[in-house]
Motif scaffolding. Structure first.
Motif, mmCIF file in Angstrom:
data_model
loop_
_atom_site.group_PDB
_atom_site.id
_atom_site.type_symbol
_atom_site.label_atom_id
_atom_site.label_comp_id
_atom_site.label_asym_id
_atom_site.label_seq_id
_atom_site.Cartn_x
_atom_site.Cartn_y
_atom_site.Cartn_z
ATOM 1 N N TYR A 22 52.885 -37.212 -33.940
ATOM 2 C CA TYR A 22 53.053 -37.589 -32.533
ATOM 3 C C TYR A 22 51.712 -37.959 -31.904
ATOM 4 C CZ TYR A 22 57.773 -35.750 -33.083
ATOM 5 O OH TYR A 22 59.058 -35.541 -33.517
ATOM 6 N N ALA A 36 49.183 -39.249 -33.467
ATOM 7 C CA ALA A 36 48.828 -40.577 -33.985
ATOM 8 C C ALA A 36 49.646 -41.660 -33.284
ATOM 9 C CB ALA A 36 49.083 -40.633 -35.490
ATOM 10 N N GLN A 37 50.907 -41.339 -32.950
ATOM 11 C CA GLN A 37 51.736 -42.334 -32.249
ATOM 12 C C GLN A 37 51.175 -42.611 -30.864
ATOM 13 O OE1 GLN A 37 55.774 -40.862 -32.413
ATOM 14 N NE2 GLN A 37 56.208 -42.066 -34.249
ATOM 15 N N GLU A 56 48.485 -44.945 -31.224
ATOM 16 C CA GLU A 56 48.984 -46.271 -31.581
ATOM 17 C C GLU A 56 49.421 -47.018 -30.327
ATOM 18 O OE1 GLU A 56 48.882 -47.171 -34.939
ATOM 19 O OE2 GLU A 56 49.204 -49.156 -34.069
ATOM 20 N N ILE A 57 50.027 -46.287 -29.408
ATOM 21 C CA ILE A 57 50.476 -46.945 -28.166
ATOM 22 C C ILE A 57 49.270 -47.494 -27.406
ATOM 23 C CG2 ILE A 57 51.550 -46.537 -25.920
ATOM 24 C CD1 ILE A 57 53.379 -44.554 -27.335
#
Lengths: 661, 378
Positions: free
Chosen positions: B43, B45-46, B49-50
């Motif tokens: 989460y 890392a996500q 990424e956003i």
């Protein structure tokens, strides 16, 4: 010594696979880290052992060691080198060994590239791989051992089935097996999730590339098989709805569905339980395909030897794995947490639609494949379910799906706007209409369905590009900014575009070649000249020729177009001495995307020959389209970013929708 | 010995792949905590990424916010459940697996291999078999060696000459004919070569003297008008062509000056007798026996010959009784038994035939006639 070393390596691999199927899973369930740690090294050693075994068998083929029954039955000392190598899997035993080799190779790849997978999941996944490996190694050792020996070795072998003495054998089975067996990884991930009763956050992130990889290989394998049948069998057909073809097509359809549902799962944490089910379903179809092809239930060039014992054995494996995994699913799936919610009109919704149609299409093919077999088994009545059945069931399911393809990528996550998506597709729709009208104007009422088919193909191709254009916002930001935005797009976007574009290309090839082909069956005498479409073919006679392990009669045709020579066609009929078996070798000339195809039938003593000649417009697009799809898949695999599907924020309060999770 | 060392090495590698990881320590977190930690990492890392997607302009600010909200909610849930528990590792299971790897694995693999494998059978690559000492090698290996030699030196007429009779004795008349043809081409025509070439063709055609074989015998007779072999086959050819008078003349002239002890004489006499109608037609197989069979029959004594005929009749009888057959086959059996004087057997066969052919009126008629002809009236 080499042969026996290979045999021992195989036996050892079996025993090791038994240990792998117990110890890591045991560790995962009892939370014993040490036991879990054995999973990866054992997977790697399994790969080493089966590779040694396969190498030993390959050596026996290369050295023409006829003291090995398998080599004696399927090889010949005069066979060219390439067919000695590909002949290793050109028979039942060797092909099963290749199957297992690819299985343990995938296991080893999982072991090597799963450093960031939680240890518990990894151990369970490799343990499940161990079950499959052990089952198939047992099958190989018990009923299909390629290392059986003869005490008094014969001096010459029986040669390989001449139909298989083709470069296609070097490519088609390995690709197809990479596809079939590749889906074992997604299966293992699904079963591991069920055993552990949880789906990790990154589960789909690990599953999707494996599904994609298997799908790419399966696509290429099926496509290669189709092209091989097209040029080797001499009928000019490229798909026969033959049960063996269906056996590979069903996992492809289910795998395509899996691919799309895994996207939803990775980006939106939705459709989790469904994805797990699809993963099981896809590999079950792979196993079913292996069973249908390997058991001898179907007689075809693929069923090398019919042996009821083998068929029963695979059937038992099939029942245990399919029955076991679905039972496990029924029992454990309720434990898995459901994912996020979404509106019906949304990217998720479009992907669910895709899944529904693909699954229904898979079931229609499954029924068409199994019903005749079941009927024959129960009543002994032989019926043949051919193209008409599939045109009536599979066709109507595909048309709405293909119509919907361009819409999917244009819809926003969570809640989409169908009207806005339609507006972006005006240009694609216009192009499709123009193409359909052009076909209608050129050929008129002769082929009523052709304009619709061509229109549909252009619609998909243009629509997939429309998605890319929309994302660059060229209309709003100008050409140069738009191009720089295009370069900045994630590779997965290009993957989607190419994948969908490839479908359109293949469809165009199918429609054009079947609607507008020219077929000619006639007897020609030396000196005859005849027309095939726009080409004039002159037959100058037959000549004998000697190959390494066959003799052949070669016909020579000169091809002219408008008086100028554009090429020659040399179709032949071969006789392979060792088995006294004839084959036809069609001659093909490619002009652009179209092909001129001539194959020889009966030849007469006076030098005349029966021939079949075809002109097939745009036929190569069928296979080029699959190449485009596969390239799309590979590009998508190389994109290892985390995928997050940003939802479209709700503007006002939309009743009935709770936030994700 | 090397073989067993290799086996031991492989087994050792397999055992170590289990034993080594069992001894490693590792992360002390419980599986549940480790899984939550992995989820949290995903989460986090996500979320990063956003931010990157936002910078590249792939999502707009509103979308990014919505996505962040969703992910943050999941992150919190995972974090709340992660208790960071650690635990000590038990040793009993590991001990058991150690035993499994170091004892059961080698024992099971070896046992299974000894059951399935052939450890004492060496590799037999074709090349090595063809290179090894010819002494004591089976004949097919020797043939393969000569074949290879001839494939490399196809102009060696002597080689073809040696190989041809070997092919004949191995029952490969087609290959023998090819070899004789090569010998003739390279060493020149002679009576024995042409005759043997013709003979090979006849045997390959299952006793039929083909046009090609006939031409060979004609050439042989031209080279040596007195040679019996080509004349024997030419006479046979005449008989097969239905030129009865000419055939009889040919056999007579052949037998006239012949040494009565010559091996082919009885066969020739039998042919002659058959043509002159002195031998029961019922014993003539439809297309005439293969020349090789005739020669074999000729070489036998009278008693042996009867045995051979009897065994042929018995073979036919067994086949008809077990597998059934056509009306003609039954009639042939009945006639043969009657001719051999075994009327009881013939009557039994007739009864069997009647049962087997009961639905075939024409066959039953023929059966009745055959019974009458052979004096088997019931």
């Amino acid at each position: 010594m080499i042969v026996e070393t290979g045999h021992f390596a195989l036996v050892l691999a079996f025993v090791l696979a038994l240990i792998q199927s117990v110890v890591p899973v045991w560790g995962a369930v009892t939370d014993d880290r040490r036991l879990m740690q054995t999973a990866a090294p054992v997977a790697n050693v399994l790969f080493v052992l089966v590779t040694l075994s396969f190498a030993a068998l390959t050596w026996a083929y290369l050295a023409s060691d006829f003291s090995v029954v398998n080599v004696w039955e399927n090889s010949h000392s005069a066979k060219p080198l390439i067919f000695k190598i590909s002949g290793v899997w050109g028979n039942h035993e060797g092909s099963m060994l290749l199957w297992v080799l690819i299985l343990v190779m995938f296991g080893s790849l999982v072991a090597l590239f799963s450093g960031n997978v939680p240890a518990q999941l990894r151990a369970a996944v490799l343990g499940v791989q161990g079950w499959i490996t052990a089952a198939f190694l047992l099958f190989v050792l018990a009923t299909s051992n390629p290392f059986e020996r003869i005490v008094n070795a014969p001096i010459e072998g029986n040669d390989l089935n001449p139909l298989l003495q083709d470069i296609g054998l070097a490519i088609h089975p390995p690709l197809l097996y990479l596809g079939y067996v590749g889906f074992s990884i997604t299966f293992s991930f699904a079963v591991a999730a069920l055993i552990l009763g949880r789906i990790d956050a990154a589960w789909a992130r690990w599953v999707r590339p494996w599904a994609l990889l298997a799908w790419v290989f399966l696509t290429l394998g099926i496509s290669m098989g189709s092209y091989w049948a097209y040029y080797e069998l001499g009928w000019g057909g490229w798909w026969f709805w033959d049960p063996v073809e269906n056996a590979s097509f069903m996992p492809w359809l289910a795998g395509t569905a899996l691919l799309h549902s895994a996207i939803v799962m990775e980006k939106r944490e939705a459709l989790k339980v469904w994805t797990v089910l699809l993963a099981i379903f896809t590999f079950s179809l792979s196993l079913l395909g292996t069973f249908l092809v390997r058991s001898g239930v179907l007689t075809s060039v693929h069923a090398f030897a019919v042996d009821p014992e083998r068929g029963l054995f695979i059937l038992v494996i099939l029942c245990i794995f399919i029955g076991g995994s679905f039972t496990l699913y029924a029992w454990r799936a309720p434990l898995l947490k459901q994912g996020g919610l979404f509106a019906p009109i949304s990217r998720e919704g479009a992907l669910v639609l895709n899944n529904l149609f693909l699954t229904a299409a898979t079931v229609s093919v499954l029924v068409g494949t199994l019903y005749p077999l079941a009927l024959e088994a129960v009543t002994g009545e032989k019926i043949s379910v051919g193209a008409p059945f599939f045109n009536l069931t599979f066709g109507p399911l595909m048309i709405p799906l293909l119509l919907a393809v361009p819409f999917g990528p244009l819809l926003a996550w969570k809640r989409g706007d169908l009207l806005a998506a339609t507006q972006r597709l005006y240009a694609a729709f216009g192009l499709a209409l123009v193409a359909a009208l052009a076909v209608f104007w050129l050929w008129g009422m002769k082929q009523v369905l052709a304009p619709i088919g061509v229109g549909l193909a252009v619609w998909i191709m243009a629509g997939s590009i429309a998605e890319l254009v929309t994302r660059t916002r060229i209309g709003e930001v100008g050409l140069s900014r738009g191009l720089s935005r295009l370069v900045g797009l994630p590779r997965s976007a290009f993957g989607t575009t190419l994948g969908h574009f490839g479908i359109g290309v293949t469809l165009l090839g199918i429609v054009m070649s079947s609607a507008f082909q020219t077929e000619l069956v006639r007897t020609v005498r030396p000196g005859d000249t005849f027309d095939v479409a726009d080409y004039q073919l002159s037959f100058s006679g037959l000549a004998p020729r000697q190959g390494p392990n066959f003799t052949e009669q070669v016909g020579h045709f000169t091809v002219r177009q408008g008086g100028t020579e554009v090429g020659v066609l040399d179709p032949s009929k071969r006789l392979y001495q060792a088995r006294g078996m004839p084959t036809t070798e069609a001659a093909i000339l490619t002009f652009g995307f179209s092909q001129l195809y001539v194959s020889l039938g009966e030849t007469r003593a006076d030098g005349a020959a029966d021939i079949r000649a075809y002109y097939k417009p745009m036929i190569t697009l069928i296979w080029l389209g699959t190449l485009v799809m596969s390239i799309g898949g590979i590009i998508s695999i190389t994109d290892r970013r985390l995928r997050v599907g940003a939802p479209k924020p709700a503007r006002a309060k939309i009743a009935g929708l709770s936030p994700a999770e | 010995m090397t073989l067993w060392i290799l086996f031991a090495l492989m087994t050792g590698l397999a055992a170590l792949s289990i034993l080594v990881p069992l001894r490693r320590g590792g992360d002390p977190l419980t599986a549940a905590s480790a899984n939550r930690a992995a989820d949290e990492a995903v989460y986090m890392a996500q979320l990063d990424e956003i931010d990157r997607d936002l910078q590249r302009g792939l999502v707009d600010a509103a979308q990014a916010d919505a996505a962040r909200t969703e992910i943050a909610r999941r992150l919190l849930a995972a974090h709340r459940q992660n208790k960071g528990e650690t635990r000590t590792v038990g040793t009993r299971a590991a001990k058991f697996v150690q035993l499994l790897a170091s004892l059961l694995l080698p024992a099971a693999a070896l046992g299974l291999y000894l059951w399935l494998g052939s450890p004492h059978q060496p590799d037999q690559p074709l090349e090595a078999r063809l290179q090894s000492d010819p002494q004591g090698q089976p004949v097919d290996v020797l043939v393969a060696r000569v074949e290879r030699h001839l494939a490399a030196n196809p102009q060696d007429g002597q080689g073809w000459e040696v190989l041809a009779p070997v092919y004949m004795s191995l029952g490969r008349p087609q290959d023998a004919a090819q070899a004789y043809a090569n010998a003739i081409r390279l060493n020149g025509a002679s009576e024995p070569r042409e005759s043997s070439y013709g003979e090979a063709l006849v045997v390959a055609a299952e006793g039929l003297v083909t046009a090609e074989a006939r031409a060979a015998f004609d050439r042989a007779v031209k080279l040596d008008p007195a040679a019996p072999k080509p004349r024997f086959f030419l006479a046979l050819a005449l008989g097969q062509e239905g030129k009865r008078e000419e055939a009889i003349a040919a056999w007579r002239s052949l037998l006239e000056g012949a040494d009565p002890r010559a091996i082919w004489v009885p066969a020739a006499e039998q042919e002659l007798a058959q043509l002159e109608g002195r031998l029961p037609a019922s014993l003539q197989p439809p297309r005439g026996p293969a020349a090789a069979d005739v020669e074999a029959a000729a070489a036998l004594s009278e008693g042996d010959r009867n045995d051979m005929i009897r065994s042929m009749v018995d073979g036919l009888k067994t086949r008809l009784e077990t597998e059934g057959g056509s009306a003609e086959d039954w009639l042939r059996l009945i006639r043969a038994q009657a001719v051999m004087g075994d009327k009881d057997a013939a009557r039994a066969s007739a009864a069997g035939a009647r049962e087997a052919l009961q639905d075939d009126a024409a066959a039953l008629d023929a059966l009745n006639r055959a019974e009458a002809d052979n004096g088997l009236g019931s």
